[in-house]
Every structure is written in structure tokens, then in C-alpha cells.
Scaffold this motif. Sequence first.
Motif, PDB file in Angstrom:
ATOM      1  N   GLN A 262      40.084  39.467  29.294  1.00  0.00           N
ATOM      2  CA  GLN A 262      40.548  40.827  29.016  1.00  0.00           C
ATOM      3  C   GLN A 262      41.540  41.362  30.038  1.00  0.00           C
ATOM      4  O   GLN A 262      42.436  42.118  29.700  1.00  0.00           O
ATOM      5  N   ARG A 263      41.357  41.019  31.304  1.00  0.00           N
ATOM      6  CA  ARG A 263      42.288  41.459  32.351  1.00  0.00           C
ATOM      7  C   ARG A 263      42.204  40.495  33.523  1.00  0.00           C
ATOM      8  O   ARG A 263      41.284  39.684  33.613  1.00  0.00           O
ATOM      9  N   TYR A 264      43.196  40.593  34.401  1.00  0.00           N
ATOM     10  CA  TYR A 264      43.227  39.710  35.556  1.00  0.00           C
ATOM     11  C   TYR A 264      42.104  40.050  36.536  1.00  0.00           C
ATOM     12  O   TYR A 264      41.775  41.220  36.736  1.00  0.00           O
ATOM     13  N   VAL A 265      41.528  39.025  37.148  1.00  0.00           N
ATOM     14  CA  VAL A 265      40.544  39.212  38.208  1.00  0.00           C
ATOM     15  C   VAL A 265      41.263  39.029  39.543  1.00  0.00           C
ATOM     16  O   VAL A 265      41.895  37.993  39.785  1.00  0.00           O
ATOM     17  N   GLN A 269      39.023  42.242  45.554  1.00  0.00           N
ATOM     18  CA  GLN A 269      37.962  43.146  45.119  1.00  0.00           C
ATOM     19  C   GLN A 269      36.755  42.331  44.669  1.00  0.00           C
ATOM     20  O   GLN A 269      36.918  41.258  44.072  1.00  0.00           O
ATOM     21  N   PRO A 270      35.536  42.822  44.928  1.00  0.00           N
ATOM     22  CA  PRO A 270      34.351  42.100  44.446  1.00  0.00           C
ATOM     23  C   PRO A 270      34.353  42.029  42.916  1.00  0.00           C
ATOM     24  O   PRO A 270      34.835  42.935  42.237  1.00  0.00           O
ATOM     25  N   CYS A 271      33.820  40.947  42.401  1.00  0.00           N
ATOM     26  CA  CYS A 271      33.707  40.766  40.956  1.00  0.00           C
ATOM     27  C   CYS A 271      32.265  40.385  40.648  1.00  0.00           C
ATOM     28  O   CYS A 271      31.745  39.392  41.181  1.00  0.00           O
ATOM     29  N   LEU A 272      31.611  41.189  39.833  1.00  0.00           N
ATOM     30  CA  LEU A 272      30.226  40.932  39.453  1.00  0.00           C
ATOM     31  C   LEU A 272      30.164  40.038  38.223  1.00  0.00           C
ATOM     32  O   LEU A 272      30.893  40.254  37.243  1.00  0.00           O
ATOM     33  N   ALA A 295      35.803  46.438  39.468  1.00  0.00           N
ATOM     34  CA  ALA A 295      36.117  47.874  39.513  1.00  0.00           C
ATOM     35  C   ALA A 295      35.510  48.594  38.314  1.00  0.00           C
ATOM     36  O   ALA A 295      36.098  49.537  37.770  1.00  0.00           O
ATOM     37  N   GLY A 296      34.334  48.128  37.892  1.00  0.00           N
ATOM     38  CA  GLY A 296      33.603  48.776  36.808  1.00  0.00           C
ATOM     39  C   GLY A 296      34.103  48.466  35.414  1.00  0.00           C
ATOM     40  O   GLY A 296      33.580  49.014  34.442  1.00  0.00           O
TER      41      GLY A 296
END
Length: 313
Positions: A262-265, A269-272, A295-296
Motif C-alpha cells: 500500500q505504501r513505502y516502508v 521509523q519503526p514498523c510494526l 506511523a499508524g
Amino acid sequence: MATDTTGRSGAGTRIPEGSTGLLVRKAVRTEALITSWDGISGDAQTVSAHWPARHPFYVQSGRYSPLLVTETIRQALALLSHTQHDIPLDHRLGWERLRCDIEPGGLRAGHAPAAIELLITYTAVTRRRLGSVHLTARVVALRDGVRLATADVRYTTHPPMIYDRLRGAYADAGEAFARALPLTAPVPPPRVGRTEEKDVVLTPTGTAHTWTLRLDTGHTVLFDHPHDHVPGMVLLEAAGQAALAEAMPRACVAVCFDTTFQRYVEFDQPCLITAEPAEPDERGRARVEVTALQAGRPAFTSTVTTEPVPPSP
């Protein structure tokens, strides 16, 4: 047969010496899997690849990783994008949708390299006015003539001008890569189907079914050159590891990835990574819903199907 000056293939065209890594987007030459390709028609090609008998990341306990299937497909599509669809090498490729179904019996590693053949049919190629191209492909993978996997892939290529505008402050790969968060502690490797800590891409959080994405940018297979965002292959590995963690203590293998990017990681930033528990059916198969949140916001979702590891022959 040699490649002509346009780069298009003839029957049995082999990749020219020295250009393999460039065409399949691998900086480490030994990680390039594709050996040749044949043009069947304007929309269909056969791509040949080899899998090494031994590999520190893709071969463990006598079995190939399912990620090797998707990596082979990724390399083949990159090659055909440039050689068959005239997409310049400086365009940036990104997956939007992938469904890959794998026959687990085809993942056994032997004493010699495995011969892989991909029949790839492009079902849609849409070119935009400013140079972006949207492509959809159907892939049938064979190993020694026996079906190994099928896949449906939708991906996009963007020229530098458009890609840089999309990525904004993250457009420079070297700078984005350098901003990666410090390496975090791994989940115990056996819990996610691995034997070495360096190959684990999940970090425990203390919350059930939830991990943070662990990014070792020094890993020469997952990151063999700087990237401006986390590659889709790393996200697929994370999804597979999360699904195997959910299957514990049963020994399982991932046999299907049904994924939407859906979007770039981003690296800084932390990624859950979260997984919804799933009860196995009477055959031991389970469908695990895996989501990446940064980022939620959801960055990718993948339904990973696992089944028990096939017995040794």
C-alpha cells in the motif's frame, strides 16, 4: 545466441556477460539467478534460472526458502521490463500486488543446482503520458519440468522525475539508507524458521502476535545495495516469519503469499508487524493475516498460508 543492439531476446538469449546484475537489480553478482530468456510471443516469454544447491540464506535444513520463489520471479520481471518492454534502466520498479502459490514438495534442495523455468505472460501493459508504466503478469514456475509455483503480479515503473517527486525527502537512496534505525534484538531464530540470528527480520515487542521490523542493512542478501525504502522482498520475509511464529510449535512452511503493497516502508521509523492468529484446518493448513503498520498507517497486508513441512522422501 547473442542479444541484438536493442536488447531484445532471440531464442535462448543469454544475458550478456557483466550485465546480469544490472538487469535484475542485484549488485552482488552471485545473487543473480536468471541465466537466459526466450521470446515466445509479444506477451509471453520463458525465463530460465538456476538455484544454487547451497546458499547461506535461501537453503536451510535441506530445503529452499519460499522467498527464493518470489525473488526469482522479481528478477525475471525486472529483466523482461527492460528487455521486452523497453523500460529504461533508470526507471524504478515497485510491486503493488502479488499472489504466489507454491508447491512445498518443490522446495527440497539436492546436491546439484536446481533448474527453474518461468513462463511469464503479460496480461496488461499500460503506459502513462509522463513515462510511468503499469504492468500485470501471470507466472507459472517449473522445476525440472514439474510445476513449482504460480503467481499473479501487478507492478509499476516510474521514470526518475516522477519517482523522485513521489519519494520527496526519501528520494536519495544513499541518504535514506544511512538513516536506518539501529539494529534491534531478534526473535529466537527457530521460532521463525531460521537457524541464524542475522537472518531474522522480527524483533519481539512483549505484545502477543506483534513484532517490530528488524532491519540489518549489512545483510548482503536482503540489502546488497542502498535502497530508499525497505524492499518488498524483506516485507515478504517478515510476513513469512510472522506466520511461522504463529504456527509454533508445529513445523510449517509458507505455501501462499497474497499480498498488497500500500505504501513505502521507511528505514528511519519503526514498523510494526502484526498477525491475526489462525487455527489450522484438518490438514494442518492455516491462513494468517499479517499487516505492517508504520506511523499508524497500513503499509502492506499479506495473507500467508502455511502447512506442515512435508516429510523427507
